[in-house]
Motif scaffolding. Structure first.
Motif, PDB file in Angstrom:
ATOM      1  N   LEU A 101      -3.294  -2.889  10.263  1.00  0.00           N
ATOM      2  CA  LEU A 101      -2.767  -3.162   8.928  1.00  0.00           C
ATOM      3  C   LEU A 101      -3.855  -2.923   7.891  1.00  0.00           C
ATOM      4  N   GLU A 105      -2.767  -4.092   2.036  1.00  0.00           N
ATOM      5  CA  GLU A 105      -1.448  -4.586   2.447  1.00  0.00           C
ATOM      6  C   GLU A 105      -1.550  -6.005   2.998  1.00  0.00           C
ATOM      7  N   LEU A 106      -2.620  -6.282   3.768  1.00  0.00           N
ATOM      8  CA  LEU A 106      -2.821  -7.635   4.286  1.00  0.00           C
ATOM      9  C   LEU A 106      -2.988  -8.625   3.139  1.00  0.00           C
TER      10      LEU A 106
END
Length: 488
Positions: A101, A105-106
């Motif tokens: 990921l 985005e995390l």
């Protein structure tokens, strides 16, 4: 009775009357509450001692949070509250968070999830997502066994696990929290932080663990979460040692060690970032009023600039100062700053202060403190009738003579002992705020307006949220009403 027909008692399909079910569920709710709270030391949970003093919005959120914990971590508890949280059938377990990921985005996922968890814990979809990520009962049991103090919070963040607790072994050499959340090394102080209680809604250090454990940028996350993360701070955070030395003054006078708290670790990292060393950190840490979290945006701008100036001044003159001189300078400077905030003195500036003049001024202040029994007159004055004591353990008591001020100043390590003439002149009123007979905060109030002039704890530290809340409620409920003009 004549003229009336008797209605049959309506029963549920399971043969139980609605009234019986309602009363039984209330009893089980009470049993659960008693059992839930019994698992904590009182010292760990002081922050929630005064539920009655919370506003209705906070109380509602706390209630929803507890219901969410019951619905996820204790799914077998037969509670009425679960009905509005769950739909049937329960979803099947979902895969762990992908290891590839992207950092951005995390950050966005975690920020959105934290907002849901704190602001809308009663969302039934959130409950189902957590239970799906948790999987079966065995996973919860592993976490409850090995991380008993933080198990509930760690389970609430199950959607951000990258591995199942069922694949972890105590003999692996890796902590359970690292196994669950981290694919990269995490600072030791954060591992220790997840061994301790994590209280709703303060999930900051757990979020840090998740982000650093996935090599996400803490600086980029700060812009989203509202943390003040300066450049290269995360780099120096990784250099914080696992334990901090402390002086065992009460026992042997020798140096011992204990794990860094997250606040201490952030303080240490910022000292390093500004060019300091362990010596500079230790000098600051000895004075509790300088132990703040530099990444916390709630710290007042004046306080943070004063603190930052103190750190830079200590670093710049490290070799010219002894530990004793450094301690005296910090104490005197804090006194000057708090007097400025109270409106009694001009603003304190670190810029342009030479070592010799500053040390001498601090020495004079130190000598004045030690000579206070002989240098200050004895004053006494009448109380205003604003003392307060409740069943919660908190009490607020007015100090009405010089001896009481001296005792308060000695116990709290600040200069309130010099306020006698102000109290006698009716320009100040001083109160000692205690919890279970232990002094916590000293408060100055303007007796003419009821305005809070200043409030400080040990060594002039700022009051914590709970202490400020107690003082605010006292002012609103007792002090201010007594000063309002009466009708007629």
């Amino acid at each position: 009775m004549k003229g009336k027909t008797t209605q049959p008692i309506r029963h549920r399909r399971d043969g139980l009357s609605a009234r019986y079910v309602r009363l039984r569920e209330q009893e089980r709710d009470q049993e659960f509450a008693e059992w839930y709270w019994s698992g904590y030391d009182q010292d760990d949970y002081d922050g929630y001692d005064d539920f009655d003093d919370w506003d209705q919005d906070n109380m509602a959120l706390i209630g929803e949070h507890f219901a969410l914990v019951r619905a996820t971590f204790y799914p077998n508890q037969p509670l009425r509250a679960l009905r509005r949280f769950l739909s049937e059938p329960l979803p099947s377990a979902e895969p762990m968070l992908p290891e590839n990921l992207a950092s951005d985005e995390l950050i966005q996922r975690l920020a959105a999830y934290l907002s849901r968890l704190v602001d809308t814990p009663s969302d039934s979809q959130l409950t189902e997502e957590i239970r799906a990520a948790l999987g079966d009962e065995e996973a919860r049991q592993v976490i409850a066994q090995h991380l008993p103090k933080s198990a509930e919070a760690i389970c609430l963040f199950a959607p951000f696990w990258c591995r199942s607790p069922l694949t972890w072994s105590p003999d692996s050499g890796v902590s359970l929290q690292e196994h669950l959340f981290a694919t990269y090394p995490v600072p030791a102080f954060l591992i220790e932080a997840l061994n301790n209680p994590i209280r709703f809604p303060d999930y900051k250090w757990l979020c840090w663990f998740i982000l650093l454990g996935r090599s996400a940028s803490l600086k980029a996350a700060g812009r989203v979460f509202g943390w003040d993360i300066p450049g290269k701070f995360a780099h120096f955070l990784q250099q914080v040692p696992a334990r901090t030395p402390i002086e065992d003054v009460l026992l042997t006078g020798e140096m011992l060690s204990c794990p860094f708290s997250p606040k201490q670790a952030c303080l240490y990292a910022e000292v390093l970032r500004l060019g300091g060393t362990e010596t500079d950190y230790q000098r600051l840490a000895r004075d509790g009023s300088y132990c703040l979290d530099p990444t916390d945006l709630s710290v007042a701008e004046d306080d943070f600039r004063f603190w930052e100036g103190a750190v830079c001044w200590l670093i710049r003159h490290r070799e010219e100062l002894s530990d004793t001189d450094a301690g005296r300078v910090l104490a005197w400077a804090r006194h000057c700053h708090t007097e400025f905030l109270a409106g009694h003195e001009a603003a304190f500036r670190w810029v342009g202060r030479s070592v010799a003049a500053t040390v001498e001024r601090a020495r004079i202040y130190h000598d004045q403190q030690h000579a206070r029994w002989h240098r200050w007159h004895y004053y006494a004055w009448s109380a205003h009738g604003w003392d307060s004591a409740g069943a919660s353990g908190w009490s607020i008591t007015e100090l009405t003579n010089s001896n009481q001020l001296i005792d308060e100043g000695a116990a709290m390590q600040h200069c309130v002992w010099s306020y006698g003439w102000r109290c006698q002149a009716e320009s100040s009123a001083i109160f000692s705020v205690c919890y279970k007979d232990q002094r916590r905060v000293t408060v100055e109030v303007n007796p003419k307006t009821g305005e809070l002039v200043q409030a400080h704890g040990l060594a002039n530290r700022d009051p914590d949220t709970e202490e400020l809340q107690i003082v605010a409620i006292w002012l609103q409920a007792l002090v201010l009403p007594s000063l309002r003009p009466t009708a007629g």
